[in-house]
Design an enzyme around this catalytic site. Structure first.
Site, mmCIF file in Angstrom:
data_model
loop_
_atom_site.group_PDB
_atom_site.id
_atom_site.type_symbol
_atom_site.label_atom_id
_atom_site.label_comp_id
_atom_site.label_asym_id
_atom_site.label_seq_id
_atom_site.Cartn_x
_atom_site.Cartn_y
_atom_site.Cartn_z
ATOM 1 N N TRP A 139 -6.573 0.483 17.935
ATOM 2 C CA TRP A 139 -5.629 1.577 18.063
ATOM 3 C C TRP A 139 -6.313 2.884 18.448
ATOM 4 C CZ3 TRP A 139 -2.135 0.073 13.235
ATOM 5 C CH2 TRP A 139 -1.476 -1.113 13.566
ATOM 6 N N HIS A 195 11.619 -4.151 7.070
ATOM 7 C CA HIS A 195 12.150 -3.503 8.275
ATOM 8 C C HIS A 195 13.666 -3.380 8.213
ATOM 9 C CE1 HIS A 195 8.223 -3.568 10.059
ATOM 10 N NE2 HIS A 195 8.113 -4.820 9.689
ATOM 11 N N GLU A 204 3.383 -11.197 6.637
ATOM 12 C CA GLU A 204 4.834 -11.059 6.796
ATOM 13 C C GLU A 204 5.447 -12.436 7.030
ATOM 14 O OE1 GLU A 204 6.306 -8.308 9.855
ATOM 15 O OE2 GLU A 204 7.865 -9.792 10.231
ATOM 16 N N CYS A 227 0.510 -8.183 9.619
ATOM 17 C CA CYS A 227 1.952 -8.336 9.777
ATOM 18 C C CYS A 227 2.250 -8.736 11.212
ATOM 19 C CB CYS A 227 2.686 -7.069 9.404
ATOM 20 S SG CYS A 227 1.820 -5.549 9.774
ATOM 21 N N HIS A 279 -4.411 -7.622 4.768
ATOM 22 C CA HIS A 279 -2.987 -7.689 5.080
ATOM 23 C C HIS A 279 -2.801 -7.735 6.587
ATOM 24 C CE1 HIS A 279 1.235 -6.767 5.409
ATOM 25 N NE2 HIS A 279 0.935 -5.738 6.172
ATOM 26 N N CYS A 317 5.455 -5.811 4.088
ATOM 27 C CA CYS A 317 4.572 -4.768 4.637
ATOM 28 C C CYS A 317 4.698 -3.514 3.767
ATOM 29 C CB CYS A 317 4.965 -4.489 6.094
ATOM 30 S SG CYS A 317 3.749 -3.511 7.013
ATOM 31 N N ARG A 327 9.203 6.575 22.020
ATOM 32 C CA ARG A 327 8.119 6.669 21.057
ATOM 33 C C ARG A 327 6.748 6.674 21.742
ATOM 34 N NH1 ARG A 327 6.448 6.503 15.852
ATOM 35 N NH2 ARG A 327 4.491 5.382 15.821
ATOM 36 N N CYS A 328 5.927 7.654 21.359
ATOM 37 C CA CYS A 328 4.591 7.759 21.926
ATOM 38 C C CYS A 328 3.560 7.738 20.805
ATOM 39 C CB CYS A 328 4.442 9.076 22.681
ATOM 40 S SG CYS A 328 5.642 9.259 23.999
ATOM 41 N N GLY A 349 0.795 -1.241 0.000
ATOM 42 C CA GLY A 349 0.000 0.000 0.000
ATOM 43 C C GLY A 349 0.812 1.267 0.000
HETATM 44 N N1 GLN Z 1 -1.419 -0.361 3.810
HETATM 45 C C1 GLN Z 1 -0.568 -0.081 4.895
HETATM 46 C C2 GLN Z 1 0.799 0.378 4.392
HETATM 47 O O1 GLN Z 1 1.227 -0.094 3.392
HETATM 48 C C3 GLN Z 1 -0.400 -1.267 5.818
HETATM 49 C C4 GLN Z 1 0.380 -0.932 7.053
HETATM 50 C C5 GLN Z 1 0.481 -2.042 8.077
HETATM 51 O O2 GLN Z 1 0.386 -3.189 7.790
HETATM 52 N N2 GLN Z 1 0.688 -1.710 9.314
HETATM 53 O O3 GLN Z 1 1.484 1.180 5.000
HETATM 54 ZN ZN ZN Z 2 2.038 -4.691 7.554
#
Ligand code: GLN
Ligand code: ZN
Length: 764
Positions: free
Chosen positions: A568, A701, A672, A650, A648, A733, A522-523, A439
């Protein structure tokens, strides 16, 4: 009422350490950049702690927590406290430089030393560093750093209560050696804790709180049995121990807990613990600490309801009853008083960490002096709540009826996957082993600067939209020239995948300073869902159709799923999470319908937080999974047969929830898998997952660009488990944190890997 008006003891289990205006974050980051030295950082930290103590005193908290402060993470502090830095770091003294080495890695001659892994603290959004034990490294106590902090608090307030993560929770959450091995080390670790406790006693502390939140997990019998001997070993002359459990009810363990050799027990009433049952069993000398204020709720408590519950208990226990929030206040923002931009009717109902201190004092007074003594405050809270209930948008009855009518028991696409797949193949016309991305594309400085300028009103909406269109056009061109098959618009307009949607929906509010520590410095600032969720207008249709207008290749629409939006955010407390999830699903459903009607042929609904919503104990899993799956299906079932639904996830473990994942009935799931070397696929293979899968072949990552061969190898492993007709080729990701150069190089290799394999399979 007991004859004398002794107030019940009020205490807290822990407090946010990031400070007002995130003072500690800024100091930490300046220190890491080399702009301030360790002394200046220590000074900033002392100020944060001193200010917190002022608040405790101002609110009249009788036994405030101390020793819970950390420059990064408490589990990592414990590693240093007991000499458990992994061997690769050599001999690390217990100081903050060592803490930062464990947390952030450390350069060395042989390349950089990897930091400790990070994972979620129970079911919160706080992440701790996972200690790496080893079978032979002895526990060596090095307590100066901790003792100095405790001394500082005791000097200010001799009733301060040092807080430690308990030995069994520390061992349970550690890695490096097997679970059996960790349990075997418990007596040895208990010895080290015992020494520590006697040093704390020598400072004059009266109580120490030991946190054992694993008491709320499904623990094996041998771990449960370890509590008695370990806590027996921790008995320390002159010191009283409060054993704390939270996050999940201790159900079924009342007898064990009541009999442990400690002086008090803290339980999480908001998680459903039964205080009366515990009081029945508790020996007459022990303290019962009632975690009555939900330490993770941002909403004010219903004081009369709590008093109803506590009054009989107070009558029974008298001064043996203590009052507290359910858990450390670490998981809440600091001060609702800062929220001057919110509608007053909403702001008046918020209770962040500081407000919880006041609520605690009110409860204590209400118990000791009777409700009349706090009648004024009760009335004010009730009134504030009524204003919230009357707020426009809190209860949209028309909308709710609509939802009730359209939400069926098991929302389903019109036809089963096999038939949809035929329609989708005909429409999308993709090659075998199609390539796609998750994405987002790189969020360049220019993109961020444009968004910032627009937010601050420095550029107008026309200019902003023009800049975003250009970013989208660039991304489409790049993907075309790389030869990707299913394209994306790249998400340049999104700051955060939940905030972006929340800002366009009714029922959401955004705080000015509602920061909560996620890890280290990180916050995050979760939105508040306070009203019924409504979509006043389409959310993403313009961006997606614009992207689609630029290319002949199909472009995938991109949405954040209902469960992730829920997980979240801070959620209203008058509806169940399930009900709010359906409201979120309903607006996504409208969006999926609009995207489909606008000619978009594939829509991805991201659910990276799907698994983290699982209750801590297995017994609750089915209930959660039922509604979480139902919400996802409700959001996506409107898609016509020939619109391909992707999802998706991860960082997910799939083995134990694979049937729920299959139950989502997405046409394609991307996951992932790179770091586990495609191991995650085992669950899908064993289960004979029926739909299409895109196991990530590039660990985004890491800054390393994977070679064609590496990706081909990974895909071959995948092809052992997934039939070629149902396999996709994609990264792990989204790419928003990466730079364009590496993205281009890696995607070029990714496309080449797919092309290579297609040749083997005789199809292109
Ligand atoms: N579509 C989101 C991106 O590509 C997915 C992010 C995620 O998996 N946390 O950033
Ligand atoms: Zn992801």
């Amino acid at each position: 009422m007991p004859a004398t008006t002794t107030y019940p003891v009020t205490h807290i289990l822990g407090f946010p350490r990031i400070g007002r205006e995130r003072a500690l974050k800024w100091a930490l980051e300046r220190h890491w950049r080399g702009e301030i030295d360790a002394d200046a950082l220590q000074h900033a930290a002392r100020e944060v702690r001193a200010e917190s103590r002022q608040w405790f005193r101002g609110a009249g908290v009788e036994r405030p927590a101390c020793g819970d402060f950390t420059f990064y993470d408490g589990m990592a502090d414990l590693c240093l406290l007991f000499g458990q830095a992994p061997d690769r770091f050599g001999d690390l003294p217990n100081d903050i430089a060592s803490l930062f080495a464990l947390a952030r890695g450390k350069p060395s001659e042989q390349g950089s030393l990897a930091p400790l892994a990070m994972t979620k603290w129970f079911d919160t959004n706080y992440h701790y560093l996972v200690p790496e034990l080893d079978a032979t490294r002895p526990f060596r106590l090095d307590a100066d750093r901790l003792l100095t902090e405790i001394r500082e608090s005791l000097a200010d307030d001799p009733a301060s209560k040092p807080v430690l993560i308990g030995p069994l929770t520390f061992l349970w959450l550690s890695a490096g050696v097997s679970r059996e091995e960790r349990l075997r080390r418990a007596p040895e670790l208990a010895d080290a804790y015992a020494t520590l406790l006697s040093e704390i006693a020598a400072l004059g502390a009266e109580w120490v709180q030991l946190d054992e939140p694993i008491l709320g997990l499904d623990l094996p019998a041998d771990w449960l049995a370890a509590f008695e001997p370990v806590y027996h070993r921790l008995k320390t002359p002159g010191l009283r121990l409060l054993l704390a459990s939270y996050f999940s009810p201790i159900e079924g363990r009342l007898a064990l807990l009541a009999s442990l050799p400690v002086d008090g027990l803290h339980v999480d009433v908001s998680a459903g613990d039964d205080l009366d049952a515990l009081a029945d069993r508790l020996p007459a000398f022990k303290v019962l600490s009632a975690g009555v204020l939900d330490g993770r709720s941002i909403w004010r408590a219903d004081l009369p309801a709590l008093l109803d519950r506590l009054e009989p208990l107070y009558e029974r226990l008298g001064e043996r009853l203590w009052l507290a929030p359910s858990c450390s206040l670490l998981h809440l923002p600091l001060d609702a008083g800062e929220e001057t931009d919110l509608p007053p009717a909403l702001a008046a109902n918020l209770s962040f960490a500081r407000q919880k201190l006041d609520e605690l004092a009110l409860l204590a007074r209400g118990l000791a002096e009777g409700r009349e003594a706090i009648a004024h405050e009760i009335e004010a809270t009730t009134e504030a709540r009524l204003r919230l209930e009357a707020l426009d948008g809190r209860q949209d009855t028309v909308r709710r009826e609509q939802l009730a009518r359209s939400l069926t028991e098991k929302p389903a696409r019109a036809r089963p996957y096999a038939e949809r797949a035929t329609a989708q193949r005909a429409r999308l016309n993709l090659p075998t082993l199609p390539t796609t991305t998750i994405g987002s594309f790189p969020q360049t400085d220019a993109i961020r600067a444009t968004r910032r300028a627009h937010r601050r009103g420095e550029i107008d909406t026309t200019a902003y939209e023009q800049a975003m269109r250009e970013a989208i056009a660039d991304t489409i061109r790049e993907q075309e020239s790389l030869g990707l098959d299913l394209l994306v618009h790249g998400e340049p307009e999104r700051n955060d995948m939940v905030e972006y949607f929340g800002q366009q929906l009714e029922g959401f509010a955004f705080t000015r300073a509602g920061w909560v520590q996620s890890y280290g410095s990180r916050c995050v600032k979760p939105p508040i869902i306070w009203g019924d969720v409504v979509r006043p207008r389409p959310l993403t249709v313009d961006w997606s159709t614009y992207a689609q207008s630029l290319t002949d290749r199909p472009v995938k629409g991109m949405l954040t799923g209902p469960v992730t939006m829920l997980s979240w955010s801070f959620v209203r407390d008058d509806l169940s999470r399930e009900e709010v999830a359906y409201q979120l699903a309903a607006v996504l459903r409208e969006e999926v319908a609009d995207l489909s009607a606008a000619g978009i042929a594939a829509v991805q609904v991201d659910e990276p937080a799907f698994r983290e919503g699982l209750p801590l104990r297995r017994a609750g899993w089915d209930g959660y999974l039922d509604w979480a799956v139902r919400a996802f299906r409700f959001a996506t079932a409107v898609a016509p047969d020939d619109v391909q639904i992707h999802t998706h996830m991860c960082y997910s473990e799939f083995n134990d929830i694979i049937d729920a994942i299959a139950g989502l009935d997405a046409d394609v799931i991307t996951i992932e898998t790179t770091r586990s070397n495609m191991k995650l696929l085992d669950a899908f293979a064993e289960f004979e997952y029926p739909n299409e899968i895109g196991p990530g072949v590039w660990d985004i990552h890491s800054p390393l660009v994977p070679s064609v061969e590496e990706m081909v190898d990974r895909l071959r492993l995948a092809l052992d488990k997934v039939p070629v007709e149902r396999l996709w080729v994609n990264p792990d990701c989204g790419l928003k944190t990466r730079g364009w150069e590496e993205v281009r190089a890696a995607l070029q290799n990714l496309v080449a890997a797919a092309v290579d394999l297609r040749r083997d399979y005789g199809r292109e």
